[in-house]
Design an enzyme around this catalytic site. Sequence first.
Site, PDB file in Angstrom:
ATOM      1  N   SER A  95       3.153  -5.086  -1.373  1.00 32.55           N
ATOM      2  CA  SER A  95       3.438  -3.657  -1.152  1.00 32.55           C
ATOM      3  C   SER A  95       4.369  -3.570   0.049  1.00 32.55           C
ATOM      4  O   SER A  95       3.945  -3.830   1.177  1.00 32.55           O
ATOM      5  CB  SER A  95       2.156  -2.889  -0.830  1.00 32.55           C
ATOM      6  OG  SER A  95       1.184  -3.132  -1.794  1.00 32.55           O
ATOM      7  N   LYS A 170       3.963   2.865  -5.495  1.00 30.07           N
ATOM      8  CA  LYS A 170       2.840   2.227  -4.779  1.00 30.07           C
ATOM      9  C   LYS A 170       2.575   2.935  -3.444  1.00 30.07           C
ATOM     10  O   LYS A 170       1.432   3.130  -3.038  1.00 30.07           O
ATOM     11  CB  LYS A 170       3.172   0.745  -4.552  1.00 30.07           C
ATOM     12  CG  LYS A 170       2.158  -0.030  -3.745  1.00 30.07           C
ATOM     13  CD  LYS A 170       0.837  -0.189  -4.450  1.00 30.07           C
ATOM     14  CE  LYS A 170      -0.154  -0.985  -3.606  1.00 30.07           C
ATOM     15  NZ  LYS A 170      -1.502  -0.953  -4.134  1.00 30.07           N
ATOM     16  N   LYS A 239      -0.323  -0.342   7.315  1.00 30.65           N
ATOM     17  CA  LYS A 239       1.087  -0.623   6.980  1.00 30.65           C
ATOM     18  C   LYS A 239       1.567   0.302   5.857  1.00 30.65           C
ATOM     19  O   LYS A 239       2.653   0.878   5.919  1.00 30.65           O
ATOM     20  CB  LYS A 239       1.218  -2.086   6.544  1.00 30.65           C
ATOM     21  CG  LYS A 239       2.573  -2.447   6.005  1.00 30.65           C
ATOM     22  CD  LYS A 239       2.610  -3.413   4.815  1.00 30.65           C
ATOM     23  CE  LYS A 239       1.506  -3.462   3.878  1.00 30.65           C
ATOM     24  NZ  LYS A 239       1.687  -4.185   2.637  1.00 30.65           N
TER      25      LYS A 239
HETATM   26  P1  NAD Z   1      -3.435 -11.499   2.877  1.00 31.89           P
HETATM   27  O1  NAD Z   1      -3.084 -11.294   4.302  1.00 31.89           O
HETATM   28  O2  NAD Z   1      -4.833 -11.834   2.489  1.00 31.89           O
HETATM   29  O3  NAD Z   1      -2.487 -12.652   2.251  1.00 31.89           O
HETATM   30  C1  NAD Z   1      -1.174 -12.870   2.632  1.00 31.89           C
HETATM   31  C2  NAD Z   1      -0.908 -14.362   2.524  1.00 31.89           C
HETATM   32  O4  NAD Z   1       0.447 -14.591   2.890  1.00 31.89           O
HETATM   33  C3  NAD Z   1      -1.773 -15.209   3.468  1.00 31.89           C
HETATM   34  O5  NAD Z   1      -2.364 -16.260   2.767  1.00 31.89           O
HETATM   35  C4  NAD Z   1      -0.774 -15.709   4.505  1.00 31.89           C
HETATM   36  O6  NAD Z   1      -1.108 -16.979   5.031  1.00 31.89           O
HETATM   37  C5  NAD Z   1       0.488 -15.758   3.673  1.00 31.89           C
HETATM   38  N1  NAD Z   1       1.691 -15.748   4.477  1.00 31.89           N
HETATM   39  C6  NAD Z   1       1.986 -14.995   5.572  1.00 31.89           C
HETATM   40  N2  NAD Z   1       3.218 -15.274   6.018  1.00 31.89           N
HETATM   41  C7  NAD Z   1       3.728 -16.212   5.173  1.00 31.89           C
HETATM   42  C8  NAD Z   1       4.965 -16.892   5.103  1.00 31.89           C
HETATM   43  N3  NAD Z   1       5.946 -16.664   5.996  1.00 31.89           N
HETATM   44  N4  NAD Z   1       5.140 -17.793   4.120  1.00 31.89           N
HETATM   45  C9  NAD Z   1       4.174 -18.035   3.198  1.00 31.89           C
HETATM   46  N5  NAD Z   1       2.964 -17.435   3.223  1.00 31.89           N
HETATM   47  C10 NAD Z   1       2.758 -16.521   4.190  1.00 31.89           C
HETATM   48  O7  NAD Z   1      -2.939 -10.192   2.120  1.00 31.89           O
HETATM   49  P2  NAD Z   1      -3.396  -9.672   0.673  1.00 31.89           P
HETATM   50  O8  NAD Z   1      -4.567  -8.776   0.832  1.00 31.89           O
HETATM   51  O9  NAD Z   1      -3.454 -10.842  -0.257  1.00 31.89           O
HETATM   52  O10 NAD Z   1      -2.152  -8.729   0.335  1.00 31.89           O
HETATM   53  C11 NAD Z   1      -0.904  -9.259  -0.077  1.00 31.89           C
HETATM   54  C12 NAD Z   1      -0.009  -8.097  -0.454  1.00 31.89           C
HETATM   55  O11 NAD Z   1      -0.612  -7.359  -1.537  1.00 31.89           O
HETATM   56  C13 NAD Z   1       0.200  -7.081   0.686  1.00 31.89           C
HETATM   57  O12 NAD Z   1       1.506  -6.605   0.650  1.00 31.89           O
HETATM   58  C14 NAD Z   1      -0.825  -5.999   0.377  1.00 31.89           C
HETATM   59  O13 NAD Z   1      -0.457  -4.748   0.924  1.00 31.89           O
HETATM   60  C15 NAD Z   1      -0.820  -6.010  -1.140  1.00 31.89           C
HETATM   61  N6  NAD Z   1      -2.061  -5.541  -1.773  1.00 31.89           N
HETATM   62  C16 NAD Z   1      -3.278  -5.935  -1.319  1.00 31.89           C
HETATM   63  C17 NAD Z   1      -4.439  -5.487  -1.968  1.00 31.89           C
HETATM   64  C18 NAD Z   1      -5.821  -5.902  -1.507  1.00 31.89           C
HETATM   65  O14 NAD Z   1      -6.797  -5.305  -2.002  1.00 31.89           O
HETATM   66  N7  NAD Z   1      -5.963  -6.863  -0.623  1.00 31.89           N
HETATM   67  C19 NAD Z   1      -4.327  -4.653  -3.072  1.00 31.89           C
HETATM   68  C20 NAD Z   1      -3.069  -4.299  -3.535  1.00 31.89           C
HETATM   69  C21 NAD Z   1      -1.932  -4.746  -2.874  1.00 31.89           C
END
Ligand code: NAD
Length: 295
Positions: A95, A170, A239
Site C-alpha cells: 500500500s 486502497k 502511514k
Molecule cells: P511487514 O512490515 O510485516 O513486512 C514488510 C517486510 O519487508 C519485512 O519482512 C521486512 O523485513 C521487509 N523489508 C523491509 N525493507 C526491505 C528491503 N529494503 N528489501 C527487502 N525487504 C524489505 O509489513 P506487512 O504487514 O507484511 O505489510 C506489507 C505491505 O502490505 C504494506 O505496504 C502494508 O501497508 C500492506 N498491507 C498490510 C496488511 C496487513 O494486514 N498487515 C493488509 C493489507 C496491506
Amino acid sequence: MRLGFIGLGAMGKPMAKRLVAASHKLFVYDVAGSAVEELEKLGAHGCSSPFEVAKEAEITFLSLPNSAIVAGVVTGEKGVLSGADEGHIIIDLSSVDPESTRKLAAKAAEKSIEYMDAPVSGGVTGAEAGTLAIMLGAKETSVEKVLLILAHLGKRIVHVGDVGAGNAVKIVNNLLLGANMAVLAEALVLGRKLGLEAGIMHEVIGRSSGKSYVLDAKMENFIMKGDFNPGFAVDLQYKDLGLAVDAAREIKMPLPMTSQAIQLFEMARAKGYGGEDMSSVIKIWEDLMGTRVRK
Ligand code: NAD
C-alpha cells in the site's frame, strides 16, 4: 512459472508460501534473513538482492512497508530494474503512494518492463487463505497476463484502472479502516465506563447498525484477548492515513475526520505501540479513562 517475491513480512510470507505450494519456482528476498530461510525450507530459492530475484524471475511481486522502500528496491543499484529483462512484470502488492507508483511505472517502461500496482485487503488471514481482495492498477491489455497468478493470492480481483488506481482505491479504503478503528476504540471505552461488558457490546452491536469490519476483525481476536500482535500494525495504518492526507492536500481537500484519527494513531506511536496491531489504539482511551474493555 518463474516468480520472484520481495518482502516476506506479515503479508508477504503467507502469500509467498501459497505460490510455492502452487508449484511455482519462487525466488525470494527480504532484508530479514530468517524470513528467507523459512521460505527456503518450503522449496523457494533464497536470493541475496532484488537484482538476483529479478534476474531469475519472469514476474516479481513486492510486499514492502512504504513508498521509499519500494522505490529503493525497484530503482536501487541492486534493484529489480537492474536485474529484470525486457518483458518482465513487476506487481507491487504494497500500500503506497499512487504518484510514486506511476513514476516507477514510467521508469520501468523505459526498459520495456511492465509495472502494476495491486494493493490487497483482507489481512494476514486473507493472505494465508488466498482470499484477499486485490485492487489491480494496470493497462487494460495486460490484465489477462496476471489474473491466473493473482488468483493464487486473492478471490476478489478487480481491475480498477490504469497503474496507480489500485493504490488510489486502497487509500480510500484504508482511510475508512483507520477512522472506523479510531471511533470503535472510543465507543467501546465509553460503553465500558457506562458499565457494559465487552461480550454484550460485541453481541448486540454485531447485530445492530453500529456493526463494522473492525468490530468483526478486531474485537474478539485482539481487544477482548488483550493480544495486540499484528495483524495490521499501527505504523502501517498511520502511514495509510498519511497517504490519504497527502493525496487530499494535492487537490486542496480538507479531511477533518481522517486528521482526528491520525492523532490517535500518533498517540499510540508515541506510547511505543507502533509495531502492535492497529487495535492497540484502544489502550490510549483505556489508560485515559482508567479502565479495560476486556475483563
Ligand atoms: P511487514 O512490515 O510485516 O513486512 C514488510 C517486510 O519487508 C519485512 O519482512 C521486512 O523485513 C521487509 N523489508 C523491509 N525493507 C526491505 C528491503 N529494503 N528489501 C527487502 N525487504 C524489505 O509489513 P506487512 O504487514 O507484511 O505489510 C506489507 C505491505 O502490505 C504494506 O505496504 C502494508 O501497508 C500492506 N498491507 C498490510 C496488511 C496487513 O494486514 N498487515 C493488509 C493489507 C496491506
